[in-house]
Design a protein around this motif. Structure first.
Motif, PDB file in Angstrom:
ATOM      1  N   ILE A  36      58.618  22.210  71.224  1.00 54.23           N
ATOM      2  CA  ILE A  36      58.705  21.453  69.799  1.00 54.23           C
ATOM      3  C   ILE A  36      58.630  22.347  68.838  1.00 54.23           C
ATOM      4  CG2 ILE A  36      57.666  19.965  68.427  1.00 54.23           C
ATOM      5  CD1 ILE A  36      56.477  18.431  70.915  1.00 54.23           C
ATOM      6  N   ASN A  37      57.941  23.502  68.826  1.00 55.85           N
ATOM      7  CA  ASN A  37      57.999  24.468  67.716  1.00 55.85           C
ATOM      8  C   ASN A  37      59.039  25.535  67.499  1.00 55.85           C
ATOM      9  OD1 ASN A  37      55.353  23.577  66.907  1.00 55.85           O
ATOM     10  ND2 ASN A  37      54.141  25.329  67.696  1.00 55.85           N
ATOM     11  N   SER A  38      59.881  25.509  68.664  1.00 57.53           N
ATOM     12  CA  SER A  38      61.167  26.379  68.736  1.00 57.53           C
ATOM     13  C   SER A  38      62.037  25.988  67.542  1.00 57.53           C
ATOM     14  CB  SER A  38      61.718  26.652  70.211  1.00 57.53           C
ATOM     15  OG  SER A  38      62.328  25.308  70.564  1.00 57.53           O
ATOM     16  N   SER A  39      62.851  27.006  67.258  1.00 55.90           N
ATOM     17  CA  SER A  39      63.787  26.654  66.014  1.00 55.90           C
ATOM     18  C   SER A  39      64.912  25.747  66.730  1.00 55.90           C
ATOM     19  CB  SER A  39      64.331  28.142  65.699  1.00 55.90           C
ATOM     20  OG  SER A  39      63.623  29.062  64.875  1.00 55.90           O
ATOM     21  N   GLU A  40      65.265  26.191  67.979  1.00 55.50           N
ATOM     22  CA  GLU A  40      66.452  25.449  68.673  1.00 55.50           C
ATOM     23  C   GLU A  40      66.130  23.825  68.836  1.00 55.50           C
ATOM     24  OE1 GLU A  40      69.163  25.340  72.805  1.00 55.50           O
ATOM     25  OE2 GLU A  40      67.425  26.667  72.351  1.00 55.50           O
ATOM     26  N   PHE A  41      64.847  23.681  69.267  1.00 55.63           N
ATOM     27  CA  PHE A  41      64.589  22.106  69.174  1.00 55.63           C
ATOM     28  C   PHE A  41      64.443  21.558  67.774  1.00 55.63           C
ATOM     29  CE2 PHE A  41      61.662  18.427  69.298  1.00 55.63           C
ATOM     30  CZ  PHE A  41      61.896  17.908  70.440  1.00 55.63           C
ATOM     31  N   ILE A  42      63.906  22.384  66.766  1.00 55.29           N
ATOM     32  CA  ILE A  42      64.039  21.485  65.622  1.00 55.29           C
ATOM     33  C   ILE A  42      65.290  21.549  64.952  1.00 55.29           C
ATOM     34  CG2 ILE A  42      63.277  22.185  63.180  1.00 55.29           C
ATOM     35  CD1 ILE A  42      60.822  23.939  64.366  1.00 55.29           C
ATOM     36  N   THR A  43      66.088  22.249  65.185  1.00 56.15           N
ATOM     37  CA  THR A  43      67.759  22.073  64.640  1.00 56.15           C
ATOM     38  C   THR A  43      68.260  21.048  65.279  1.00 56.15           C
ATOM     39  OG1 THR A  43      68.010  24.464  64.121  1.00 56.15           O
ATOM     40  CG2 THR A  43      69.912  23.195  64.609  1.00 56.15           C
ATOM     41  N   ASP A  44      68.004  20.972  66.682  1.00 52.79           N
ATOM     42  CA  ASP A  44      68.458  19.886  67.538  1.00 52.79           C
ATOM     43  C   ASP A  44      67.870  18.281  67.046  1.00 52.79           C
ATOM     44  OD1 ASP A  44      70.191  21.537  68.959  1.00 52.79           O
ATOM     45  OD2 ASP A  44      68.717  21.667  70.638  1.00 52.79           O
ATOM     46  N   HIS A  45      66.724  18.481  66.780  1.00 52.83           N
ATOM     47  CA  HIS A  45      66.030  17.005  66.286  1.00 52.83           C
ATOM     48  C   HIS A  45      66.600  16.861  65.065  1.00 52.83           C
ATOM     49  CE1 HIS A  45      62.851  14.472  64.895  1.00 52.83           C
ATOM     50  NE2 HIS A  45      62.650  14.248  66.200  1.00 52.83           N
ATOM     51  N   SER A  46      66.669  17.811  64.192  1.00 57.42           N
ATOM     52  CA  SER A  46      67.216  17.316  62.781  1.00 57.42           C
ATOM     53  C   SER A  46      68.620  16.727  62.721  1.00 57.42           C
ATOM     54  CB  SER A  46      67.147  18.819  61.841  1.00 57.42           C
ATOM     55  OG  SER A  46      65.985  19.308  61.898  1.00 57.42           O
TER      56      SER A  46
END
Length: 347
Positions: A36-46
């Motif tokens: 959840i803290n990873s940049s990739e997940f944050i981007t995908d969630h955004s």
């Protein structure tokens, strides 16, 4: 979530969860927290556009700035809460809302020489120290990299851009055609639509000649959008966003104060693309924004109100005060993996 479900499937499922749930999920396991803290997940969630929409209301009551967030749905009158305001903003009177993009609200605190990137959904903020000088600023998040940006303008047709990922400013060319000797941005809103910032500008020497200056957050390119002939010379103009389209608000007096709402089509089109939608009598009020369903949000008269153009009904929201300002935002995880520090680089 069962350990028998492959982790990649867990990842895809979690992309669809709301922000508050994901913040809690980080305590389930180290693997989930790392994901959840990873940049990739944050981007995908955004990228997921199904997250709840909110209206952040800033207003003054009893000589103090107050903030309230309203869930922007059909029952929004019954879903209000006070967000945790950043500590650098909380004790101050007078910070202005620069804009909102991809869940981040940007606040300009001139008394401290700061711009604050604030994510109300995760209660996190980052302070940006501003260069000295009298500049105009606009804010947006790049839709490709999800990197927050500030653009700084001088009146001499010069611009610099700050990106949070670099923590530094760099010069960019405006390349406006024809070039202008001086720019002046009228006080008012900044609108981000389709990854492009829009703001109303007028020539410093010819105050009544208005146009829209745009800045593409991905390509770093500037463009001009000419207003219809009848709008270019109007003195009281503002800009807003209605259902992901840019609208220009034209205020004038015709026995009483009236506002015409003009909608612009997609970016990079000529002045003939503006269409007048409707007119509203706004005695003692000003239009400070629009709800997701198209209702107008009105400030003034001591209470925040919404107006339905079809029925011409006006209803109060039970928020009392003055100097209302609204920013529409979607819940996101942006800033989650960024340290809550003050960025001090200025060159």
């Amino acid at each position: 979530m069962s350990t028998y479900i492959p982790f990649e499937i867990q990842r895809e499922i979690m992309k669809k969860f709301p922000v508050k749930s994901l913040i809690r999920f980080r305590s389930v396991s180290k693997q989930w927290k790392s994901l959840i803290n990873s940049s990739e997940f944050i981007t995908d969630h955004s990228i997921n556009q199904t997250q709840p929409h909110h209206l952040l209301i800033k207003y003054t009551a009893y000589s103090k700035d107050k903030y309230v967030s309203i869930v922007d749905d059909d029952s929004s009158r019954h879903h209000k809460f006070s967000p945790a305001v950043p500590s650098t903003v909380k004790p101050l009177w007078g910070p202005s809302v620069l804009g909102c993009s991809h869940g981040l609200v940007s606040l300009l605190v001139r008394s401290k020489g700061l711009i604050v990137f604030w994510n109300p959904s995760i209660r996190k903020s980052v302070d940006i120290v501003l260069p000295e000088g009298n500049y105009a600023f606009v804010f947006g998040v790049c839709p490709k990299t999800f990197d927050p940006k500030i653009v700084k303008f001088s009146r001499t047709n010069e611009a610099e851009v700050f990106t949070l990922s670099s923590g530094a400013w760099r010069s960019i060319s405006m390349n406006l055609c024809p070039p202008h000797e001086a720019l002046h941005f009228r006080a008012g809103n900044t609108v981000v639509v389709d990854g492009v910032i829009h703001r109303i500008n007028y020539d410093y020497e010819f105050e009544c000649h208005h146009r829209i200056i745009t800045y593409d957050l991905t390509s770093d390119e500037f463009e001009e959008v000419d207003l219809p002939d009848g709008l270019q010379s109007r003195k009281n103009l503002d800009i807003s966003k209605l259902k992901e389209s840019v609208v220009v608000l034209e205020y004038y007096y015709a026995m009483e104060q009236v506002c015409d709402i003009w909608m612009m089509r997609k970016n990079g089109v000529p002045k003939s693309s503006f269409t007048k939608l409707f007119s509203v009598n706004v005695v003692l009020h000003s239009i400070i924004g629009f709800r997701k369903n198209g209702q107008l949000i009105l400030g003034g008269g001591g209470e925040l109100k919404v107006y339905e153009p079809g029925s011409e009904r006006m209803n109060g929201l039970g928020i009392y005060g003055w100097h209302f300002k609204v920013a529409s935002y979607t819940e996101s995880l942006l800033l989650l993996n960024h340290p809550a520090v003050t960025v001090t680089k200025t060159t």
